[in-house]
Design a protein around this motif. Sequence first.
Motif, short mmCIF file in Angstrom:
data_model
loop_
_atom_site.label_atom_id
_atom_site.label_comp_id
_atom_site.label_asym_id
_atom_site.label_seq_id
_atom_site.Cartn_x
_atom_site.Cartn_y
_atom_site.Cartn_z
N LYS A 154 0.81 -1.22 0.00
CA LYS A 154 0.00 0.00 0.00
C LYS A 154 0.84 1.27 0.00
N ASP A 188 -2.85 3.77 14.73
CA ASP A 188 -4.03 2.91 14.67
C ASP A 188 -4.70 2.92 13.30
N THR A 189 -3.92 3.23 12.25
CA THR A 189 -4.45 3.24 10.89
C THR A 189 -4.67 1.81 10.41
N THR A 190 -5.82 1.57 9.80
CA THR A 190 -6.15 0.24 9.31
C THR A 190 -6.15 0.17 7.78
N GLU A 191 -6.16 1.32 7.13
CA GLU A 191 -6.18 1.35 5.66
C GLU A 191 -5.54 2.64 5.17
N ALA A 247 -6.33 7.92 5.10
CA ALA A 247 -6.20 6.79 6.03
C ALA A 247 -7.52 6.55 6.74
N ARG A 248 -7.80 5.27 6.98
CA ARG A 248 -8.93 4.91 7.83
C ARG A 248 -8.37 4.65 9.22
N ILE A 249 -8.73 5.48 10.16
CA ILE A 249 -8.19 5.40 11.51
C ILE A 249 -9.14 4.59 12.39
N GLY A 250 -8.61 3.48 12.90
CA GLY A 250 -9.45 2.61 13.72
C GLY A 250 -10.60 2.05 12.92
N ASN A 251 -11.82 2.15 13.48
CA ASN A 251 -13.01 1.65 12.80
C ASN A 251 -13.84 2.78 12.22
#
Length: 262
Positions: free
Chosen positions: A92, A145-148, A159-163
């Motif tokens: 990514k 805590d980035t997941t994406e 970025a997608r942070i957490g949920n």
Amino acid sequence: MRALAIAATGMNAQQTNLEVIANNIANINTTGYKRAKAEFSDLIYQTERAAGVPNVANQQTVPEGINIGLGVKTSAVRNLHTEGDLVATGNKYDVAIIGRGFFQVEAADGSTLYTRDGAFNTNENGEIVTINGARVVPNITVPVDTTEVTINRSGQVFARIGNATDLTELGQIQTANFVNEAGLKELGDNLFQETVASGAPVIGAPDDPAFGYIQQGYLEGSNVDPVKEITELISAQRAYEMNSKVITTADEMAATVSKNMR
């Protein structure tokens, strides 16, 4: 005998040519590498009879003179900034520039260097860096805590942070163009440095007019063509052999003259 010295310059030139080709072949799998090409020019000429002067006093002018070239020299080793093939990585943080432009990275002394190698990752602080740890300019930090992570063709980093449902924009990757890309100085580690010959960088966002766009999950491969390099290698070898043959022939002719004078 001038032929010996002339042929020696030819052998030196082809030795340089061979070294350039060898470096191209060695970097055939180097990300973002730009192949180099040796350029040559002839040396000065020794005039034994000038053209355009009268043959004898007040008579017709000589239409052609006698000018003997003194060999060849390497005038430049030029990088050819054509695009290499894209290589899919699925990482990514890997990005490639499609079209013109260079990524900007921060050197150890704080100056800005330039590269086509988009093999990025994050350091211990979450900053996006090169594989050698140099920070990408402008600095972009990815939360722990980035997941994406998504990087669009315009260089915007989300970025997608957490949920979280929505993506958060973290920053904007900027690229640099140069009037004369061949004038950039090669530093190794896939890095280039601005010079007087390259001109000052023109900074902009990817996908702007005259700027290439970003492709996430890909890297730009080397633009070295194996078939072309092998062809150039054979050509350099033949030219070297011919110059060597000239030296052998000139030596034999000199030996004949020396023998007849005894």
